[in-house]
Design a protein around this motif. Structure first.
Motif, PDB file in Angstrom:
ATOM      1  N   ILE A  29       0.967   0.974 -11.996  1.00  0.00           N
ATOM      2  CA  ILE A  29       1.438  -0.503 -12.346  1.00  0.00           C
ATOM      3  C   ILE A  29       2.662  -0.376 -13.138  1.00  0.00           C
ATOM      4  O   ILE A  29       2.799   0.144 -14.171  1.00  0.00           O
ATOM      5  N   THR A  30       3.451  -1.083 -12.755  1.00  0.00           N
ATOM      6  CA  THR A  30       4.605  -1.511 -13.276  1.00  0.00           C
ATOM      7  C   THR A  30       4.509  -2.592 -14.389  1.00  0.00           C
ATOM      8  O   THR A  30       4.299  -3.570 -14.159  1.00  0.00           O
ATOM      9  N   GLY A  79       5.206  -7.153  -5.765  1.00  0.00           N
ATOM     10  CA  GLY A  79       5.302  -7.813  -7.096  1.00  0.00           C
ATOM     11  C   GLY A  79       6.214  -8.805  -6.816  1.00  0.00           C
ATOM     12  O   GLY A  79       6.852  -9.223  -5.809  1.00  0.00           O
ATOM     13  N   ASP A 105       8.751  -8.314 -12.297  1.00  0.00           N
ATOM     14  CA  ASP A 105       7.281  -7.937 -12.320  1.00  0.00           C
ATOM     15  C   ASP A 105       6.182  -8.646 -13.233  1.00  0.00           C
ATOM     16  O   ASP A 105       5.589  -8.146 -13.873  1.00  0.00           O
ATOM     17  N   ASP A 118       9.209 -11.373  -9.166  1.00  0.00           N
ATOM     18  CA  ASP A 118      10.174 -11.697 -10.184  1.00  0.00           C
ATOM     19  C   ASP A 118      10.579 -13.155 -10.191  1.00  0.00           C
ATOM     20  O   ASP A 118      10.172 -14.076  -8.959  1.00  0.00           O
ATOM     21  N   PRO A 146       5.836  -5.705 -17.061  1.00  0.00           N
ATOM     22  CA  PRO A 146       6.986  -6.701 -16.868  1.00  0.00           C
ATOM     23  C   PRO A 146       8.146  -6.367 -17.694  1.00  0.00           C
ATOM     24  O   PRO A 146       7.869  -5.762 -18.764  1.00  0.00           O
ATOM     25  N   THR A 169       3.802 -10.194 -12.322  1.00  0.00           N
ATOM     26  CA  THR A 169       2.278 -10.072 -12.220  1.00  0.00           C
ATOM     27  C   THR A 169       1.939  -8.704 -12.215  1.00  0.00           C
ATOM     28  O   THR A 169       0.764  -8.411 -11.960  1.00  0.00           O
ATOM     29  N   THR A 170       3.064  -7.869 -12.866  1.00  0.00           N
ATOM     30  CA  THR A 170       3.020  -6.460 -12.740  1.00  0.00           C
ATOM     31  C   THR A 170       3.377  -6.132 -11.396  1.00  0.00           C
ATOM     32  O   THR A 170       2.662  -6.743 -10.476  1.00  0.00           O
ATOM     33  N   THR A 171       3.769  -5.039 -11.067  1.00  0.00           N
ATOM     34  CA  THR A 171       4.102  -4.354  -9.740  1.00  0.00           C
ATOM     35  C   THR A 171       3.049  -3.479  -9.523  1.00  0.00           C
ATOM     36  O   THR A 171       3.241  -2.297 -10.289  1.00  0.00           O
ATOM     37  N   PHE A 172       2.148  -3.355  -8.250  1.00  0.00           N
ATOM     38  CA  PHE A 172       1.087  -2.429  -8.220  1.00  0.00           C
ATOM     39  C   PHE A 172       1.642  -1.621  -7.028  1.00  0.00           C
ATOM     40  O   PHE A 172       2.034  -1.822  -6.097  1.00  0.00           O
ATOM     41  N   ASN A 173       1.488  -0.088  -7.316  1.00  0.00           N
ATOM     42  CA  ASN A 173       1.712   0.976  -6.395  1.00  0.00           C
ATOM     43  C   ASN A 173       0.500   1.831  -5.733  1.00  0.00           C
ATOM     44  O   ASN A 173      -0.088   2.035  -6.995  1.00  0.00           O
TER      45      ASN A 173
END
Length: 359
Positions: free
Chosen positions: A232-233, A177, A197, A179, A235, A199-203
């Motif tokens: 997905i996290t 992701g 995040d 910041d 923002p 762009t959102t953080t993808f796991n």
């Protein structure tokens, strides 16, 4: 009873995977919200407008423009009486007069967890030799870049992060992701905006099905299907405004107020279906930039009591620091953001500034 405790502990650390929730989660990669640097934690994390050293990699990468030479930082914290350990290391350096870069790593882990899934064999016999140990560990690798913009006193920074999470042999994931942050300074006023995040953080999780099958029947009728393998996290935003005050010949006071915005409904002091806002305020009093006294308050939460009434809770934080010959040693009394009867932790960090040694 001991066996029951071991099973409960095991399920606590597997629960993020065993919940059939949607991939877009309100709480994901929460270890990244703990924060770094005892100086910042002593101010209740209200530093997004003023962070200007190597720890700005985490708080607001735009602040990296403020460094003049090589800088490094280390932090260690133990939570829950040493059960969990949180460590951070960072390094930053200027590229030229207008830009800087930095890298850091965060590790948050619980080690030596007892795995009792095979303690009892198919015939009902207990064999303590079948107990194994495993760790639940989260890593974050950060790479930051910052530079001055064409407008006076305006700085911009971006942080790329790779997230690695491991739960023994049961599951592991990779995530990524970005910041981004800005800082603006005019006279004694400072302003900051940090978007986490963006762009959102993808796991993406990989689950060992053989290990999963060993625990899926531990509670009858539950955890019968593999959990989702993506999350997905959302923002988050942090806005801050700060001011420097001269209160004496050798005394300087720094104050900052931050608004922390989550795009979810929570127990924060201001909450709606669209977003929730938590307030944090901190101050730092220093004597000739040698000795520092810090305090702050944040994490305002509405707590539902047993009679369904609500009460407002808040978390105070305190800290001290000492700076000499390019070395800053800081201490904070805080916790990881819990409320109620959560135990406070002693946080220590150290920052090295090579500028002093070039004089």
């Amino acid at each position: 009873m001991r066996l029951l405790k071991h099973k409960i502990l095991l399920f606590l650390f597997l629960s993020p995977l065993l919940l059939n929730a949607q991939a877009f989660r309100n709480y994901s990669n929460e270890f990244l919200t703990i924060g770094v640097d005892a100086a910042a934690l002593g101010m209740s994390k209200a530093v997004v407008a003023t962070s200007n050293d190597v720890n700005a990699i985490y708080w607001n990468p735009a602040g990296l423009v403020g460094i003049e030479d090589y800088q490094g930082s280390l932090m260690h914290a133990s939570y829950f009486k040493g059960i969990a350990n949180y460590n951070h290391a960072g390094f930053a350096m200027p590229i030229d007069k207008e830009s800087a870069i930095g890298i850091s790593i965060i590790r948050f882990g619980v080690d030596n967890i007892l795995n009792t899934t095979e303690l009892i064999d198919n015939e009902g016999n207990i064999d303590f030799n079948r107990i194994r140990l495993f760790s639940s560990v989260d890593y974050a690798f950060n790479m930051a870049y910052a530079r001055n913009l064409i407008f006076k006193d305006l700085k911009f920074g971006i942080n790329a992060k790779i997230v690695r999470r491991i739960i023994g042999d049961f599951a592991s994931s990779y995530g990524f992701g970005f910041d981004a942050g800005i800082q603006f300074e005019r006279n004694d006023w400072k302003f900051g905006l940090m978007a986490r995040d963006i762009t959102t953080t993808f796991n993406s999780w990989t689950i060992d099905e053989d290990e999963f099958n060993k625990i899926k029947d531990a509670i009858s009728g539950q955890n019968q299907e593999l959990p989702e393998t993506t999350e997905i996290t959302k923002p988050k935003l942090q806005l801050g405004v700060a001011r420097n005050w001269r209160v004496g010949r050798f005394l300087n006071l720094l104050t900052e107020v931050d608004l922390n915005v989550r795009f979810a409904k929570t127990n924060d002091i201001f909450s709606s279906d669209i977003a929730s806002i938590d307030l944090a305020a901190g101050f730092q009093l220093n004597y000739d930039e040698l000795v520092y006294l810090r305090a702050g308050v944040g994490n305002f939460q509405y707590i539902t009591e047993f009679d369904n009434s609500k009460s407002l809770s808040m978390q105070p934080n305190f800290g001290v620091g000492f700076k000499y010959n390019g070395i800053s040693v800081d201490y904070a009394l805080t916790n990881i953001g819990s409320v109620g009867n959560a135990l406070y932790s002693n946080i220590f960090s150290i920052t090295f500034d090579y500028t002093f040694f070039r004089r």
